[in-house]
Motif scaffolding. Structure first.
Motif, PDB file in Angstrom:
ATOM      1  N   LYS A 107       0.831  -1.206   0.000  1.00 32.54           N
ATOM      2  CA  LYS A 107       0.000   0.000   0.000  1.00 32.54           C
ATOM      3  C   LYS A 107       0.863   1.252   0.000  1.00 32.54           C
ATOM      4  N   PHE A 108       1.910   1.217   0.828  1.00 32.44           N
ATOM      5  CA  PHE A 108       2.844   2.335   0.930  1.00 32.44           C
ATOM      6  C   PHE A 108       3.409   2.666  -0.460  1.00 32.44           C
ATOM      7  N   ARG A 109       3.780   1.602  -1.180  1.00 31.29           N
ATOM      8  CA  ARG A 109       4.387   1.799  -2.505  1.00 31.29           C
ATOM      9  C   ARG A 109       3.382   2.388  -3.505  1.00 31.29           C
ATOM     10  N   VAL A 110       2.182   1.804  -3.524  1.00 37.20           N
ATOM     11  CA  VAL A 110       1.194   2.238  -4.518  1.00 37.20           C
ATOM     12  C   VAL A 110       0.786   3.689  -4.247  1.00 37.20           C
ATOM     13  N   ASN A 111       0.615   3.994  -2.976  1.00 34.16           N
ATOM     14  CA  ASN A 111       0.284   5.338  -2.550  1.00 34.16           C
ATOM     15  C   ASN A 111       1.383   6.321  -2.979  1.00 34.16           C
ATOM     16  N   ALA A 112       2.635   5.901  -2.814  1.00 34.45           N
ATOM     17  CA  ALA A 112       3.761   6.768  -3.176  1.00 34.45           C
ATOM     18  C   ALA A 112       3.810   6.997  -4.687  1.00 34.45           C
ATOM     19  N   LEU A 113       3.455   5.967  -5.451  1.00 31.69           N
ATOM     20  CA  LEU A 113       3.461   6.105  -6.906  1.00 31.69           C
ATOM     21  C   LEU A 113       2.487   7.204  -7.344  1.00 31.69           C
ATOM     22  N   THR A 114       1.310   7.214  -6.722  1.00 31.87           N
ATOM     23  CA  THR A 114       0.326   8.259  -7.031  1.00 31.87           C
ATOM     24  C   THR A 114       0.937   9.634  -6.752  1.00 31.87           C
ATOM     25  N   ARG A 115       1.627   9.731  -5.640  1.00 29.85           N
ATOM     26  CA  ARG A 115       2.240  11.024  -5.298  1.00 29.85           C
ATOM     27  C   ARG A 115       3.314  11.409  -6.303  1.00 29.85           C
ATOM     28  N   PHE A 116       4.083  10.416  -6.728  1.00 30.74           N
ATOM     29  CA  PHE A 116       5.133  10.689  -7.713  1.00 30.74           C
ATOM     30  C   PHE A 116       4.510  11.228  -8.994  1.00 30.74           C
ATOM     31  N   GLU A 117       3.409  10.580  -9.418  1.00 26.48           N
ATOM     32  CA  GLU A 117       2.782  10.994 -10.668  1.00 26.48           C
ATOM     33  C   GLU A 117       2.165  12.376 -10.552  1.00 26.48           C
ATOM     34  N   ARG A 118       1.629  12.686  -9.372  1.00 31.91           N
ATOM     35  CA  ARG A 118       0.941  13.957  -9.181  1.00 31.91           C
ATOM     36  C   ARG A 118       1.897  15.131  -8.986  1.00 31.91           C
ATOM     37  N   LYS A 119       3.021  14.845  -8.364  1.00 32.70           N
ATOM     38  CA  LYS A 119       3.932  15.943  -8.011  1.00 32.70           C
ATOM     39  C   LYS A 119       4.633  16.506  -9.249  1.00 32.70           C
ATOM     40  N   PRO A 120       4.564  17.813  -9.426  1.00 32.10           N
ATOM     41  CA  PRO A 120       5.293  18.394 -10.554  1.00 32.10           C
ATOM     42  C   PRO A 120       6.790  18.423 -10.232  1.00 32.10           C
ATOM     43  N   MET A 121       7.605  18.461 -11.276  1.00 33.21           N
ATOM     44  CA  MET A 121       9.040  18.647 -11.070  1.00 33.21           C
ATOM     45  C   MET A 121       9.246  20.085 -10.605  1.00 33.21           C
ATOM     46  N   LEU A 122      10.010  20.276  -9.557  1.00 29.89           N
ATOM     47  CA  LEU A 122      10.340  21.636  -9.160  1.00 29.89           C
ATOM     48  C   LEU A 122      11.080  22.308 -10.311  1.00 29.89           C
ATOM     49  N   ASP A 170       7.324  13.947   0.375  1.00 32.57           N
ATOM     50  CA  ASP A 170       8.286  15.005   0.649  1.00 32.57           C
ATOM     51  C   ASP A 170       8.755  15.723  -0.620  1.00 32.57           C
ATOM     52  N   ASN A 171       9.115  14.948  -1.612  1.00 33.97           N
ATOM     53  CA  ASN A 171       9.486  15.545  -2.900  1.00 33.97           C
ATOM     54  C   ASN A 171       9.315  14.472  -3.975  1.00 33.97           C
ATOM     55  N   LYS A 172       9.400  14.865  -5.216  1.00 31.63           N
ATOM     56  CA  LYS A 172       9.088  13.942  -6.320  1.00 31.63           C
ATOM     57  C   LYS A 172       9.978  12.690  -6.283  1.00 31.63           C
ATOM     58  N   PHE A 173      11.253  12.880  -5.960  1.00 28.15           N
ATOM     59  CA  PHE A 173      12.154  11.735  -5.998  1.00 28.15           C
ATOM     60  C   PHE A 173      12.045  10.850  -4.756  1.00 28.15           C
ATOM     61  N   ALA A 174      11.644  11.443  -3.649  1.00 24.55           N
ATOM     62  CA  ALA A 174      11.356  10.627  -2.468  1.00 24.55           C
ATOM     63  C   ALA A 174      10.118   9.772  -2.745  1.00 24.55           C
ATOM     64  N   ALA A 175       9.166  10.337  -3.466  1.00 26.02           N
ATOM     65  CA  ALA A 175       7.957   9.583  -3.824  1.00 26.02           C
ATOM     66  C   ALA A 175       8.321   8.430  -4.754  1.00 26.02           C
ATOM     67  N   LEU A 176       9.196   8.715  -5.721  1.00 20.47           N
ATOM     68  CA  LEU A 176       9.628   7.683  -6.660  1.00 20.47           C
ATOM     69  C   LEU A 176      10.316   6.543  -5.909  1.00 20.47           C
ATOM     70  N   ASN A 177      11.229   6.914  -5.034  1.00 17.42           N
ATOM     71  CA  ASN A 177      11.933   5.896  -4.251  1.00 17.42           C
ATOM     72  C   ASN A 177      10.948   5.089  -3.409  1.00 17.42           C
ATOM     73  N   SER A 178      10.007   5.771  -2.779  1.00 21.86           N
ATOM     74  CA  SER A 178       9.049   5.072  -1.920  1.00 21.86           C
ATOM     75  C   SER A 178       8.233   4.051  -2.704  1.00 21.86           C
ATOM     76  N   ALA A 179       8.016   4.328  -3.991  1.00 19.83           N
ATOM     77  CA  ALA A 179       7.225   3.407  -4.819  1.00 19.83           C
ATOM     78  C   ALA A 179       8.037   2.187  -5.250  1.00 19.83           C
ATOM     79  N   VAL A 180       9.288   2.386  -5.591  1.00 15.27           N
ATOM     80  CA  VAL A 180      10.036   1.301  -6.236  1.00 15.27           C
ATOM     81  C   VAL A 180      11.281   0.883  -5.464  1.00 15.27           C
ATOM     82  N   TRP A 181      11.393   1.293  -4.198  1.00  9.16           N
ATOM     83  CA  TRP A 181      12.634   1.045  -3.469  1.00  9.16           C
ATOM     84  C   TRP A 181      12.966  -0.438  -3.413  1.00  9.16           C
TER      85      TRP A 181
END
Lengths: 466, 265, 432
Positions: A49-64, A170-181
């Protein structure tokens, strides 16, 4: 293109091994990939769940905006997000496939383990392929495993702390890591235990277009101390690889954590790492950060000082050669009273390289008696190179003393002349001056790493000098 | 006639006691010297008498002409006639000595013009150059200039009792004798009482003290006339400690152990 | 933003060249996007609170026709301005009086209003600096530029006593657009003082200062801002320096509710030197906001910046500065220092001194500090018998002294020091 066809330049660790992988799915990222990783690792439901949730955040978060500016050509669909190189982890180097073992030997890891380490983790692509911990540490209750094993074997302690210092959003890349770590280290040091030799992890990317997303969590319980060292390298390819780690440190009251990184990725690796520590009352966290490799590094080790009298330090050295951009820095957030912090950054740019210091010292209202000092020095070795300094100071508390100073300079003609009059050639003289310049940082390193860091910088400079 | 009485004075920093019961009395016109090895508590004594906030008084009293000073803020102790010449005078950029003494005079209800008038004469006497009067006090002054400036303020403000904390450190021979001569003149002309704190005996030749006290580990362990200085000269602090049967001369605060200090790290 | 319409802009009058310039800007009003704190240059600012609907430009009828003498003698502020060689009084952005030493006039020096420059002498110069660095507020400024002061010093002429410009703005819910354009031609010398005051509820001052320093010319410039407590100031001050040119520019900021000054200096000619100073002191709920740029585009240029500020009560300050040494700027030096005193709990300061260095043969450093009054200094003064409030006053004044001492127009140092002292002495007193 095969690695051997490419001019390795000054980078000495750029060879590649033949791929004989157990599992290497298609490139690209979607929910199936994320669920597959979790399934492959037989993870508990909460982690899936943690991973799938993080993936959504990664997709939603714009690149700074300033992230995007630094990497206009990153393609998230052209990356392998998970590669399993071997069937299972081993604790004997001889049990690794021959080529892989040779690679680690060339990197000097088994030798270092014999000489001065208390434990070693070796990660190859997405998985830890070798792990060994000194037996007496286990007897003291020190837990040192790869992160995947920790999720299975120490679920309570992992679930309680995982993602608490760096939440997935926290940020786009933390979200990416959380999804696929995958991979990374887990360390727990029980109250009062001092781990008397460093624990080390070595990260190797081998495949082209590979992404490595390790996840590290270190917890030093009350009054405990531990020193963790990480190194890394990769083959030289013409296309880019992505390394995006998340590292969370928790120093409980009175604990001390030192985290040393010698980053030597090949010049085709995007290195986008989120590192943050929580320092509770009277705890100390030190990030010692050497950035030599990669195409682009964006990394700002942080300490959130949540307990009174906690102390944070970031000492860093960055070297940027041709085509490299080291955008590194530090963040100190003073939440509790009488907390202190030091940031000391040295950077060197050469042959068109670019170094950036980007930092923030924030003092929250109510954090009285805070002291913080930031020092950044940049050395620009030729006219193609550049250096930027962006230090932020946000002070919301009256009784805080915060200072920042920075200098930018070139190697002084007087210094060069003096050394050359003593019989050194220009390259040797420059190297000596550069070594003197970074000495305040290298002197804090264990001798082996100090020597390694100086040697790497000299190698980089040599390769570049005509 | 004024009298500074320090009795049973105890003080601590961060819970660690540095003064462990100090007794002293200085009267107008007298010169007392407190000597002691490093770490004996000398500077602490001067700051506790003056009321610096970093120290916690854990016992005893400090009286000036019978009035208890403990509990009064530093500036009020100074306003009552106490003066501290610091070992390391603090630079106050942009605030010249003239402004300092004028503000000090106003706080005492004295016309600032009176003290400002005296500055010129004192500067000449102490060989303080005009540029040092124009600059922020102690701002980028050499050690010698700082001590001359401390002495100048002492002379202009005319306190009753002066505590001189290592007034001799960082001074060359000429500056030391200028400063000592000026202090001595004040004891004679204005009946100034002096409590001078020093590590070295060389100040004694210049100041010709009435009494000498030796401080070790937060206590006065010996008091006497000039002959005590001669004894110290001969035996050193260690010899004196041995003669007195004292094992601990200095106080060292416990330091936390650094787990990464080992060569392995 | 109905009040800031192209129609309103058209009513302001003046010479054709100025009217044309205004209407070109007015055409852009409809599409104007107000900045937000999401933009780096506005980070930490109060711009998210900015509501253009709260303001309207001063109607042409209230301004009076260009050139009308509204303050014979120059009024109260002029009397305070001290020795001078010229005077311009600007009321609500319109010049209402100007005078100049006849001897200088004879040598070709011009001190006058932009809106009465019928010969168009100012036309080629106006906007040279501000057009190089526009934002929404400079567009608004250009559309409603009613007049403003124009100082032109011909080649080789030395103006020894300062030229004083007094900007007075007033009116509830009014916006005014003061402008000062200084052109110092090759080898000339001049000192200019801009003094800003305002009053009124919800007053907006959108000011632009342009300093064009020609080859070998030397300009000393001082701006003193003592706006009323409900004034918002958004100002741009920009200087371009030619070969071997020299600029000493200082800013004193004491007033305003939110007062922003973007101060930019471009060193275009080899050998150019600039020295930038500022003193700011905020109390109550004031916010002072400085953005500086030291932009070196030529070799062997030198810039130095020293900004010092204090905040007390609930006041905040922002200093964000950038030193940019471009690849052409070899053998240049740039220094940047920002120091902040935070005097009371509740006040705060942000300091961001940035460097972008693209040349290697340079010397460059910066330093910044934020902190309270030093306890050791307070203790030192206490050992002399000085009570804490008095010690703080001395220390704070001493803190500013090195900047005050270097302010370019000596005659104003004493009144400015007195104004800063008043700020300190108000401490704990009644404030807006």
């Amino acid at each position: 293109m095969a690695a051997s066809d490419i001019d390795l330049g000054s980078y000495k660790l750029g060879w590649s091994d033949t791929e004989q992988y157990v599992y290497k799915p298609k490139k690209g990222l979607n929910e199936t990939v994320v669920r597959d990783i979790s399934h492959y690792k037989s993870e508990p439901e909460w982690m899936t769940k943690f991973r799938v949730n993080a993936l959504t955040r990664f997709e939603r978060k714009p690149m700074l905006e300033w992230f995007a500016r630094n990497m206009p050509d990153i393609d998230f669909d052209d990356i392998y997000y998970y590669i399993k190189p071997t069937e299972k982890q081993v604790s004997d180097w001889d049990m690794l496939p021959e080529e892989m073992k040779t690679t680690y030997e060339r990197l000097g890891i088994p030798e270092a383990e014999r000489k001065f380490l208390a434990g070693v983790t070796a990660q190859y692509e997405s998985e830890v392929v070798y792990h060994k911990n000194r037996e007496d540490l286990e007897a003291l209750g020190v837990l040192f495993t790869d992160m995947d094993t920790a999720v299975r074997e120490h679920p309570e302690i992992v679930q309680q702390h995982f993602g608490t210092v760096i939440p997935p959003g926290d940020n786009k890349f933390a979200a990416l890591n959380s999804a696929v770590w995958s991979g990374g280290s887990f360390i727990y040091v029980p109250p009062g235990v001092h781990v008397d030799m460093p624990l080390q992890a070595y990260f190797r990317i081998n495949a082209e277009n590979a992404g490595q997303f390790e996840r590290t969590l270190i917890i030093a319980d009350e009054g405990a101390s531990v020193h963790y060292v990480e190194g890394c390298s990769a083959p030289v390819y013409s296309s880019d690889s992505l390394h995006s780690a998340v590292v969370e440190l928790i120093a409980k009251p009175g604990a001390r954590i030192r985290y040393t990184t010698i980053q030597n990725w090949s010049p085709n690796v995007y290195n986008l790492v989120t590192k943050r520590a929580r320092a509770e009352a009277e705890a100390t966290v030190e990030w010692i950060d050497g950035n030599l490799g990669s195409k682009l590094t964006m990394k700002y080790p942080a300490v959130v000082l949540t307990g009174p009298k906690a102390h944070g330090e970031v000492l860093s050295v960055a070297y940027a050669g041709p085509g490299q951009h080291q955008d590194a820095g530090a963040k100190m957030t003073h939440v509790a009273p009488e907390t202190t912090s030091i940031i000391d950054s040295k950077s060197i740019s050469k042959d068109g390289g670019r170094t950036t210091y980007r930092g923030l010292v924030r003092v929250e209202d109510g954090a009285y008696g805070v002291k913080s000092h930031v020092r950044c020095d940049a050395l620009i070795l030729d006219e193609e190179s550049r250096s930027d300094t962006y230090p932020y100071m946000e002070i919301e508390e009256q009784d805080a003393r915060v200072g920042h100073e920075a200098t930018v300079s070139k190697v002084g003609d007087d210094q060069l002349f003096y050394l050359m009059s003593r019989g050194l050639d220009e390259q040797q003289a420059t190297a000596m001056i550069v070594n003197g310049f970074i000495e305040p940082i290298t002197k804090t390193l264990p001798m082996e790493y100090a020597v390694e860091l100086s040697r790497l910088i000299e190698l980089n400079m040599e390769g570049a000098v005509g | 006639m004024s009298r500074l009485e320090v009795s049973g004075l105890r003080a601590a920093v961060d819970g660690f006691e540095i003064l462990r019961g100090v007794d002293l009395e200085v009267e107008s016109g007298q010169v007392h010297v407190v000597m002691g090895p490093n770490g004996s508590g000398k500077s602490t004594l001067s700051h506790v008498v003056m009321g610096r906030g970093d120290y916690t008084v854990t016992g005893g009293s400090v009286r000036l002409d019978g009035e208890e000073l403990l509990g009064l803020p530093t500036w009020q102790r100074a306003a009552r006639g106490l003066f501290l010449a610091m070992q390391y005078p603090v630079a106050v950029p942009g605030v010249p000595a003239g402004e300092v003494v004028a503000a000090a005079a106003r706080a005492r209800g004295v016309d600032p013009a009176v003290v400002l008038d005296r500055i010129g004469a004192e500067a000449a006497r102490l060989e303080v150059r005009d540029e040092f009067l124009a600059r922020g006090v102690n701002d980028e002054f050499s050690g010698g200039e700082q001590k001359r400036m401390e002495t100048l303020q002492l002379a202009v403000l005319e306190p009753r009792i002066a505590v001189l904390d290592e007034i001799d450190s960082g001074l060359d021979v000429d500056a030391l004798s200028d400063v000592a001569r000026r202090v001595e003149a004040m004891t004679e002309e204005h009946d100034l009482g002096v409590l001078a704190i020093t590590h070295y005996a060389r100040l004694l030749d210049k100041l010709r003290p009435d009494r000498i006290h030796v401080l070790m580990a937060g206590r006065i362990v010996a008091s006497g006339g000039p002959e005590l200085a001669q004894q110290l000269e001969a035996t050193g602090y260690e010899g004196l400690a041995a003669d007195l049967g004292i094992e601990e001369m200095s106080l060292r605060r416990p330091v936390a152990v650094d787990p990464f200090a080992e060569p392995g790290f | 933003m109905t009040a800031f319409s192209a129609d309103a802009s058209r009513t302001l009058g003046g010479p054709d060249w100025l009217t044309r310039r205004r209407s070109a800007a007015a055409e852009r009003l409809a599409d104007l996007v107000w900045p937000s704190t999401a933009e780096e240059i506005w980070r930490y600012s109060a711009v998210d609170r900015f509501d253009p609907d709260r303001y309207a430009p001063v109607p042409a009828g209230e301004l009076g026709p260009p050139g009308a003498e509204a303050v014979p003698g120059g009024g109260l502020l002029a009397a305070e301005a001290g020795e001078r060689s010229g005077l311009v009084v600007v009321r609500n952005g319109r010049v209402v009086r100007h005078e100049l030493d006849p001897a200088l006039e004879a040598r070709g020096v011009r001190v006058q209003g932009l809106a009465t420059d019928t010969d168009g002498v100012a036309e080629p110069w106006l906007g040279r600096c501000s057009d190089a660095s526009p934002d929404a507020f400079t567009v608004l400024h250009d559309a409603f530029l009613a007049g403003g002061a124009f100082v032109h010093v011909p080649r080789g002429v030395v103006v020894s006593a300062p030229i004083v410009v007094l900007h007075w703005s007033e009116g509830d819910g009014r916006a005014t657009f003061p402008h000062t354009l200084v052109v110092a031609e090759e080898g000339s010398e001049v000192s200019v003082v801009d003094r800003y005051s305002s009053r009124g509820r919800d007053h907006l001052v959108d000011a632009v200062v342009e300093l064009l320093v020609g080859d070998g010319a030397h300009v000393r410039y001082l701006s003193v801002q003592e706006h009323g407590p409900e004034t918002w100031q958004v100002a741009l001050q920009r200087a371009h320096l030619g070969r071997d040119a020299g600029l000493r520019a200082s800013a004193v900021a004491l007033g305003g509710d939110y007062a922003r000054l973007r101060s930019e200096t471009r060193l275009d000619g080899p050998g150019a030197e600039s020295d930038l100073l500022a003193v700011y002191f905020g109390d109550g709920h004031q916010m002072h906001d400085f953005r500086t740029l030291q932009d070196h585009t030529a070799p062997s240029t030198r810039s130095n910046l020293l900004f010092k500020g204090a905040v007390e009560d609930e006041a905040h300050s922002v200093y964000s500065g950038l030193v940019r040494l471009r690849p052409e700027a070899q053998r240049s030096e740039a220094y940047q220092t920002n120091r902040n005193l935070v005097l009371t709990d509740g006040a705060g300061a942000e300091s961001i001194p940035n460097l972008e260095i693209e040349a290697n043969d340079v010397r460059c450093s910066h330093a910044s500090t934020v902190g309270p009054v030093d306890d050791d200094q307070r203790y030192y003064l206490a050992t002399r018998g000085i009570p804490p409030e008095e010690a703080d006053r001395l220390i704070v004044m001493g803190f500013f002294e090195d900047v005050l001492n270097r302010l370019p127009v000596r005659s104003l140092v004493t009144p400015i020091r007195a104004a800063v002292t008043r700020k300190i002495e108000q401490r704990g007193g009644v404030r807006a």
